[in-house]
Design a protein around this motif. Structure first.
Motif, PDB file in Angstrom:
ATOM      1  N   LEU A 175       0.754  -1.376   0.017  1.00 50.49           N
ATOM      2  CA  LEU A 175      -0.371   0.562  -0.322  1.00 50.49           C
ATOM      3  C   LEU A 175       1.021   1.432   0.034  1.00 50.49           C
ATOM      4  CD1 LEU A 175      -2.981  -1.440   2.441  1.00 50.49           C
ATOM      5  CD2 LEU A 175      -2.735  -1.088   0.068  1.00 50.49           C
ATOM      6  N   HIS A 176       2.293   1.636   0.144  1.00 54.87           N
ATOM      7  CA  HIS A 176       2.605   2.083   1.041  1.00 54.87           C
ATOM      8  C   HIS A 176       3.917   2.314  -0.634  1.00 54.87           C
ATOM      9  CE1 HIS A 176       6.501   4.458   1.593  1.00 54.87           C
ATOM     10  NE2 HIS A 176       5.997   5.301   1.678  1.00 54.87           N
ATOM     11  N   GLU A 177       4.011   1.575  -1.282  1.00 57.78           N
ATOM     12  CA  GLU A 177       4.330   1.363  -2.503  1.00 57.78           C
ATOM     13  C   GLU A 177       3.525   2.374  -3.878  1.00 57.78           C
ATOM     14  OE1 GLU A 177       7.494  -2.255  -1.801  1.00 57.78           O
ATOM     15  OE2 GLU A 177       6.076  -2.615  -3.104  1.00 57.78           O
ATOM     16  N   GLU A 178       2.893   2.045  -3.513  1.00 54.13           N
ATOM     17  CA  GLU A 178       1.249   2.204  -4.411  1.00 54.13           C
ATOM     18  C   GLU A 178       1.266   3.568  -3.972  1.00 54.13           C
ATOM     19  OE1 GLU A 178      -1.832  -0.619  -3.321  1.00 54.13           O
ATOM     20  OE2 GLU A 178      -0.583  -2.311  -4.876  1.00 54.13           O
ATOM     21  N   GLY A 179       1.054   4.842  -3.305  1.00 52.80           N
ATOM     22  CA  GLY A 179       0.563   5.404  -2.780  1.00 52.80           C
ATOM     23  C   GLY A 179      -0.148   5.723  -2.244  1.00 52.80           C
ATOM     24  N   LEU A 180      -0.602   4.632  -1.239  1.00 52.27           N
ATOM     25  CA  LEU A 180      -1.766   4.789  -0.162  1.00 52.27           C
ATOM     26  C   LEU A 180      -2.294   4.429   0.978  1.00 52.27           C
ATOM     27  CD1 LEU A 180      -4.046   1.611  -2.688  1.00 52.27           C
ATOM     28  CD2 LEU A 180      -4.008   4.342  -1.908  1.00 52.27           C
ATOM     29  N   VAL A 181      -0.963   4.663   1.222  1.00 52.02           N
ATOM     30  CA  VAL A 181      -0.819   4.081   2.750  1.00 52.02           C
ATOM     31  C   VAL A 181       0.482   5.805   2.967  1.00 52.02           C
ATOM     32  CG1 VAL A 181       1.311   3.101   5.035  1.00 52.02           C
ATOM     33  CG2 VAL A 181      -1.067   2.374   3.707  1.00 52.02           C
ATOM     34  N   TYR A 182       0.337   6.858   3.789  1.00 55.93           N
ATOM     35  CA  TYR A 182       1.260   8.325   4.129  1.00 55.93           C
ATOM     36  C   TYR A 182       1.033   8.272   5.524  1.00 55.93           C
ATOM     37  CZ  TYR A 182      -3.553  10.695   4.855  1.00 55.93           C
ATOM     38  OH  TYR A 182      -4.436  10.831   4.904  1.00 55.93           O
ATOM     39  N   ARG A 183       2.500   9.295   6.005  1.00 60.09           N
ATOM     40  CA  ARG A 183       2.684   9.618   7.245  1.00 60.09           C
ATOM     41  C   ARG A 183       2.542  10.387   7.400  1.00 60.09           C
ATOM     42  NH1 ARG A 183       3.985   8.699  12.138  1.00 60.09           N
ATOM     43  NH2 ARG A 183       5.140   9.568  13.627  1.00 60.09           N
ATOM     44  N   GLY A 184       0.761  11.659   8.408  1.00 63.52           N
ATOM     45  CA  GLY A 184       1.064  13.567   8.602  1.00 63.52           C
ATOM     46  C   GLY A 184       0.444  13.188   9.557  1.00 63.52           C
ATOM     47  N   GLN A 185       0.097  14.385   9.492  1.00 68.57           N
ATOM     48  CA  GLN A 185      -0.592  15.035  10.585  1.00 68.57           C
ATOM     49  C   GLN A 185      -2.309  15.499  10.882  1.00 68.57           C
ATOM     50  OE1 GLN A 185       0.302  19.012  12.301  1.00 68.57           O
ATOM     51  NE2 GLN A 185       1.299  17.802  14.284  1.00 68.57           N
ATOM     52  N   ARG A 186      -2.710  14.405  11.608  1.00 68.24           N
ATOM     53  CA  ARG A 186      -4.510  14.572  11.064  1.00 68.24           C
ATOM     54  C   ARG A 186      -4.927  14.701  12.618  1.00 68.24           C
ATOM     55  NH1 ARG A 186      -6.954  12.882   5.474  1.00 68.24           N
ATOM     56  NH2 ARG A 186      -8.566  13.195   7.288  1.00 68.24           N
ATOM     57  N   LEU A 187      -6.419  15.181  12.610  1.00 68.88           N
ATOM     58  CA  LEU A 187      -6.453  14.823  14.072  1.00 68.88           C
ATOM     59  C   LEU A 187      -7.170  13.442  14.713  1.00 68.88           C
ATOM     60  CD1 LEU A 187      -7.478  17.267  16.265  1.00 68.88           C
ATOM     61  CD2 LEU A 187      -9.754  17.418  14.559  1.00 68.88           C
TER      62      LEU A 187
ATOM     63  N   GLN B 243       0.210  10.791  12.729  1.00 71.73           N
ATOM     64  CA  GLN B 243       0.050   9.292  12.406  1.00 71.73           C
ATOM     65  C   GLN B 243       0.176   8.459  11.135  1.00 71.73           C
ATOM     66  OE1 GLN B 243      -0.627   7.492  15.391  1.00 71.73           O
ATOM     67  NE2 GLN B 243      -1.352   8.749  16.643  1.00 71.73           N
ATOM     68  N   TRP B 244       0.100   7.106  11.036  1.00 69.27           N
ATOM     69  CA  TRP B 244       0.025   6.532   9.631  1.00 69.27           C
ATOM     70  C   TRP B 244      -1.751   6.302   9.412  1.00 69.27           C
ATOM     71  CZ3 TRP B 244       3.674   5.270   6.752  1.00 69.27           C
ATOM     72  CH2 TRP B 244       5.193   5.442   6.982  1.00 69.27           C
ATOM     73  N   PHE B 245      -2.223   6.405   8.266  1.00 67.02           N
ATOM     74  CA  PHE B 245      -2.735   6.801   7.354  1.00 67.02           C
ATOM     75  C   PHE B 245      -2.889   5.861   5.978  1.00 67.02           C
ATOM     76  CE2 PHE B 245      -3.089  10.287   9.819  1.00 67.02           C
ATOM     77  CZ  PHE B 245      -4.149  10.758  10.700  1.00 67.02           C
ATOM     78  N   VAL B 246      -4.315   5.602   5.590  1.00 68.58           N
ATOM     79  CA  VAL B 246      -4.228   4.759   4.327  1.00 68.58           C
ATOM     80  C   VAL B 246      -5.704   5.531   3.460  1.00 68.58           C
ATOM     81  CG1 VAL B 246      -5.673   2.685   3.274  1.00 68.58           C
ATOM     82  CG2 VAL B 246      -4.263   2.407   5.255  1.00 68.58           C
ATOM     83  N   LYS B 247      -5.361   6.165   2.679  1.00 75.81           N
ATOM     84  CA  LYS B 247      -6.512   6.848   1.723  1.00 75.81           C
ATOM     85  C   LYS B 247      -7.431   5.572   1.201  1.00 75.81           C
ATOM     86  CE  LYS B 247      -2.603   9.629  -0.485  1.00 75.81           C
ATOM     87  NZ  LYS B 247      -1.570  10.133  -1.519  1.00 75.81           N
ATOM     88  N   MET B 248      -8.537   6.380   1.486  1.00 78.23           N
ATOM     89  CA  MET B 248      -9.561   5.325   1.275  1.00 78.23           C
ATOM     90  C   MET B 248     -10.101   6.267  -0.013  1.00 78.23           C
ATOM     91  SD  MET B 248      -9.162   3.547   3.323  1.00 78.23           S
ATOM     92  CE  MET B 248     -10.452   2.356   3.991  1.00 78.23           C
ATOM     93  N   ASP B 249     -10.386   6.981  -0.857  1.00 72.83           N
ATOM     94  CA  ASP B 249     -11.346   7.379  -1.646  1.00 72.83           C
ATOM     95  C   ASP B 249     -11.123   6.646  -3.133  1.00 72.83           C
ATOM     96  OD1 ASP B 249      -8.456   8.342  -2.162  1.00 72.83           O
ATOM     97  OD2 ASP B 249      -9.006  10.246  -2.953  1.00 72.83           O
ATOM     98  N   ALA B 250     -10.332   6.081  -3.042  1.00 75.47           N
ATOM     99  CA  ALA B 250     -10.640   4.644  -4.036  1.00 75.47           C
ATOM    100  C   ALA B 250     -10.774   3.319  -3.876  1.00 75.47           C
ATOM    101  CB  ALA B 250      -9.148   5.202  -5.519  1.00 75.47           C
ATOM    102  N   LEU B 251     -10.404   3.842  -3.188  1.00 75.46           N
ATOM    103  CA  LEU B 251     -10.281   2.195  -2.267  1.00 75.46           C
ATOM    104  C   LEU B 251     -12.216   1.685  -1.546  1.00 75.46           C
ATOM    105  CD1 LEU B 251      -7.633   1.627  -0.091  1.00 75.46           C
ATOM    106  CD2 LEU B 251      -8.072   0.554  -1.892  1.00 75.46           C
TER     107      LEU B 251
END
Length: 975
Positions: free
Chosen positions: A163-175, A376-384
């Motif tokens: 998922l990280h290699e596909e750009g679907l996992v990222y680390r970012g600052q969120r609530l 935190q680490w997140f998974v992008k969910m729009d396409a999924l």
């Protein structure tokens, strides 16, 4: 053989014994042949014990698995358990505290603490699996998977990296939802929103130019230290002229803008709200829309930043926010008091009034959860998410009941990126490493990371301290349990056979958190859906519809219902661990009132049948202990009926049963499905010689059809009702009675012997098929009884578990419709005679005369046909036909259709008492007739009620009128 079947039903004597035998013989394992049928067990927490929700869902899953196993499917029920990161850390931490050795999570360090967790898991982690066995769970324990086992752990790492290699996992600052006690992010599912009494404070925010003020209402005044705007509705004429100007944020010296956003409710408070993007989820979205600064004013322990041990980053944020020194380091609620005091001293606290509000509390700690800004680490969910919705909308995944797709659709259409990291030690550690410059490198292990990113061995790397939340590993459950991504493991476990699985049985409360994520992840990594059907169940509540909880004292342990528990033990169990003596005494009092004699042992079968009978397609299941008592009686009824059959078939047996052939018309279909035919032989159907036999075989055929339909529709409540009625009413009550004339009749003639033998064959055959029908719901008692019945039908030794399930078309009954009508007439006649005898208190041993009047041709035919049965079952001395009731003696009467039944009273009853009884009955019938006439005379009722209801009322009027005529005639004859 009845000497091997005890006189009384006692489930404690055989349930555990039978389960051990089933498991030892490998009967729970898939056969590897036939059409696959697989079910995923929602993995219970390794910390858990069996509760009523488990008992409910596991009963339904087990019924489905046993049903399909008996139909020849290659069944796999995938067992497993979840490592439950937060819960397990809490359990082990409490255990360390109890040991009193001074060891804590922090003193042991990461490796030492995880070692303690594994020790605890090996010693106590199998509790729930042992309890599931007691319920009769027929899953393949040899394939049971624990989410921290090497196989699923490998899948977790692989999925994260891909998922990280596909750009679907990222680390970012969120609530995120933040538990300040556990100091970790938690999911929405782990937050319980409860209505509590609170306050609504109104605070004056002066305009920066001194020309006035805006009054803001808030329930969390301490967060104003992080405000970055105040907000009004763009169409609110009161404030539109102020948009774009600034206010002086009280207590801080900062100026913040006045913005306009349609999110504001103009009717709430003053129509002006504060915006704290780093401490409120709605404000966070507003902040993104308006590019507002995000000021985090709290530490991970929910103290105001900038205390004595503050880091440079905290001090910088505190200075930027303008937080006064005397607030820094205060707990959030201490800070609230200080802020309110300062506002009041400055004349800026306008109002303080009581206010009901929803308070989010962590379900593990009970602490108020903070919306908290953190990396935190997140998974992008729009396409999924779009793909997950498409799979359900297209029907590739079907929700049962169908309305639950609306819940799924709503969440998927509003999906947010998924926070997958947790600040814990127990769990799957995130496969990411940081170099000294803070760069992130993701790989399957450190060696791969160095090779992948060209990092020399002397470059120090630090692995991410966080672990993945348990829902991440659970999302991979459909294929991580089948060996993915290892090709050899997948081939060995048969992933191509068992994925997609057939059905997932789960509660509606985790549609978002588990069901949706399995659909998305399974499709993404395997190209398959995880399951074809999602059967969504309700939640088990007490008999009054209340949620089961320790504080209410209404929680039930399934094992207590199965094996029984004394009052003292039950009270001790319910009050163990309660911190407040008053609450403990309240629960103890409630327990003594509800269960003064403790809880008797109902057995697993009675509990399972209760659960199935309650499984309607609704949100709530109201569990009533009285239902369990009733279904224990049902098992006892089945036990006694079997004893009757065995006693009346002594010395009777059939030759060895031939191998089963598919029923007529089924061979081609079953071959196309690839189903194996059977595991064993099945009993030879009888050739019926009496109408009673034809009737019960017809009812058996109809019940098998109902069972097939209800299993297909997941209507376990209707299935239970159909099987109960057939077993209790048709077989145990009526056929056992209707069989007695043939069993005890004249067997000196060839016809009599043939009727007796065919009746014995039918008794055994229908009983064996009834046990098979019931087995998925009540496996223990059906197995114990089947072992006694099967040999007499020529069936080889084995288990009912692998007998073929009865299906429509198994038997053909000649003249079925006539036999059913005739036997229903016979049942009505016998019931009427017995009712009259009961009303007259005629002793069972005394024979009476039956007079019949107004007999139709069909009645005369049936009277002749069933003469012997009527005499035997009604205890009749003789049966006489009357031309008319005019000259009949004083008699008690009953009516079956148009046929009048009269039992002469002379020598049976006190005539004066009987006259009084008849007068009372006539008065009652007259009242019913008046009701019917009143309804039918009401034009509104006739015009608006459904036609079927009106017609039913007309029929009731005819029936009551007929009954009145018979009673009046009887009364007239008595003078």
């Amino acid at each position: 053989m009845t000497d091997t079947l005890p006189a009384s039903y006692d489930p404690t004597q055989f349930e555990s014994r039978l389960y051990e035998r089933w498991e030892a013989e490998g009967l729970f394992k898939p056969s590897g042949t036939g059409t696959p049928y697989s079910v995923l067990l929602p993995p219970p927490n390794v910390t858990g014990t069996l509760h009523m929700g488990h008992a409910f869902q596991h009963t339904l899953q087990d019924a489905l698995v046993r049903y399909h196993r008996m139909r020849g499917f290659d069944t796999l029920w995938q067992m497993g358990s979840d490592h439950a990161g937060i819960a397990t850390e809490m359990v082990v931490s409490r255990n360390l505290d109890r040991e009193g050795k001074g060891e804590t999570r922090d003193s042991l360090g990461r490796d030492g603490f995880i070692g303690k967790v594994w020790e605890w898991k090996h010693e106590s982690g199998g509790t729930i699996e042992r309890q599931m066995r007691r319920m009769g769970t027929s899953g393949d324990w040899s394939r049971s998977v624990f989410t921290m086992d090497p196989m699923p752990a490998k899948a977790v790492v692989e999925a994260f990296v891909r998922l990280h290699e596909e750009g679907l996992v990222y680390r970012g600052q969120r609530l995120v939802n933040w538990d300040p006690v556990l100091q970790t992010a938690i999911s929405d599912l782990e937050v319980a929103n409860e209505e509590e009494d609170g306050h609504l404070w109104s605070i004056a925010y002066p305009l920066a130019d001194g020309s006035g003020q805006l009054v803001v209402a808030t329930t969390r005044p301490e967060t104003m230290l992080g405000d970055t705007a105040v907000m009004v509705h763009p169409d609110d004429e009161r404030y539109v002229h102020l948009v774009g100007r600034t206010v002086a944020l009280p207590l801080t010296g900062r100026e913040i803008p006045i913005i306009a956003d349609a999110y504001v409710d103009r009717e709430f408070g003053t129509g002006v709200v504060k915006v704290t993007p780093a401490h409120d989820f709605n404000d966070y979205q507003v902040g993104l829309r308006h590019a507002l600064p995000l000021l985090n004013i709290l530490t991970p322990t929910a103290k105001v930043i900038g205390g004595e041990d503050a880091s440079e980053g905290e001090l910088e944020r505190a200075n930027t926010a303008g937080i006064p020194q005397h607030y820094r380091g205060l707990d959030r609620y201490e800070a609230r008091k200080a802020v309110l005091a300062d506002l009041e001293a400055a004349g800026l606290l306008v109002e303080d009034k009581p206010h009901k509000l929803q308070v989010p509390r962590g379900d593990r700690t009970g602490q108020v959860i903070e919306p908290y800004l953190t990396d935190q680490w997140f998974v992008k969910m729009d396409a999924l998410g779009a793909r997950g919705l498409e799979l359900a909308e297209s029907g590739k995944v079907r929700f049962v009941p169908g309305n639950w797709i609306n819940t799924y659709r709503h969440w998927m259409e509003n999906i947010q990126d998924w926070c997958i990291s947790r600040q814990l030690w127990w769990g799957h550690r995130i496969p990411a490493w940081y170099d000294p410059a803070g760069n992130i490198h993701v790989g399957r292990d450190e060696a791969e990371v160095r090779a992948k990113y060209g990092l020399a061995d002397d470059v120090p790397l630090r692995q991410d301290e966080d672990v993945l939340e348990t829902w991440f590993s659970s999302a991979l459950w459909p294929f991580s349990t089948q060996g993915w991504p290892d090709e050899a493991a997948m081939a060995g476990l048969g992933i191509d056979r068992y994925l997609p699985s057939s059905v997932l049985v789960t509660g509606f409360d985790i549609i978002f958190f588990w069901v949706a994520r399995m659909i998305m992840m399974t499709d993404h990594f395997t190209g398959e859906v995880p399951f074809h059907d999602v059967y969504v169940t309700g939640l088990v509540r007490d008999k009054d519809g209340q949620k089961m909880s320790k504080s209410k004292g209404n929680i039930l342990d399934p094992l207590d219902l199965i094996d029984g528990i004394s009052l003292d033990d039950l009270v001790a169990k319910r009050t163990t661990g309660l911190m407040q003596p008053k609450m403990a005494e309240k629960i103890a009092k409630a327990t003594r009132r509800e269960f003064p004699d403790g809880i008797p042992a109902f057995g697993a079968d009675a509990l399972r049948f209760t659960m199935a009978a309650l499984a309607g397609h609704g949100r709530d299941i109201k569990f009533d202990l009285g239902r369990a008592e009733g279904y224990k009686n049902f098992c006892n009824k089945l036990w006694n009926a079997t004893r009757f059959v065995l006693m009346n078939t002594e010395g009777f047996s059939l030759p060895a049963a031939p191998s089963l052939l598919p029923p007529a018309g089924e061979g081609a279909r079953r071959a196309d499905e690839g189903s194996s035919q059977v595991h064993q032989a099945t009993p030879l159907p009888p050739t019926p010689t009496t109408d009673a036999q034809r009737w019960i075989l017809s009812r058996l055929e109809a019940t098998a059809a109902e069972a097939a339909r209800h299993f297909a529709d997941y209507r376990f409540d209707l299935l239970s009702q159909a099987l109960y009625e057939f077993a209790w009413n048709d077989f145990c009550d009526w056929f056992v009675e209707l069989a007695k004339p043939a069993l005890h009749g004249d067997t000196d003639t060839g016809e009599g012997r043939a009727a007796a033998d065919s009746t014995r064959h039918t008794l055994l055959y229908v009983l064996e098929r009834l046990l098979a029908l019931l087995h998925p719901l009540v496996p223990f008692v059906t197995e114990e009884l089947w072992q006694q019945v099967a040999p007499r039908l020529g069936l080889p030794a084995g288990s009912i578990m692998v007998q073929r399930y009865p299906e429509p078309g198994d038997i053909q009954v000649d003249d079925q419709a006539r036999a059913e009508a005739d036997v229903e007439w016979l049942k009505a006649m016998v019931s009427a005679i017995r009712r009259v005898r009961g009303e007259l208190n005629v002793p069972p041993s005394k024979q009476v005369t039956l007079l019949l009047a107004d007999a139709s041709e069909d009645d005369r035919r049936r009277i002749d046909r069933f003469d012997a049965s009527l005499r035997f079952l009604g205890k009749l001395e003789r049966i006489d036909l009357l031309a008319s009731t005019a000259d009949a003696p004083a008699a008690a009467t009953a009516v079956v259709g148009e046929l009048k039944l009269l039992v002469p009273l002379e020598g049976l009853v006190d005539l004066d008492a009987e006259r009084a009884r008849l007068d009372k009955e006539l008065k009652k019938v007259d009242a019913e007739i008046a009701k019917c006439k009143g309804k039918l005379a009401n034009e509104t009722f006739v015009a608006n009620a459904p036609a079927a209801v009106v017609e039913q009322e007309r029929k009731r009027l005819v029936d009551w009128t007929t009954q009145r005529e018979a009673l009046a005639s009887q009364r007239a004859r008595m003078g």
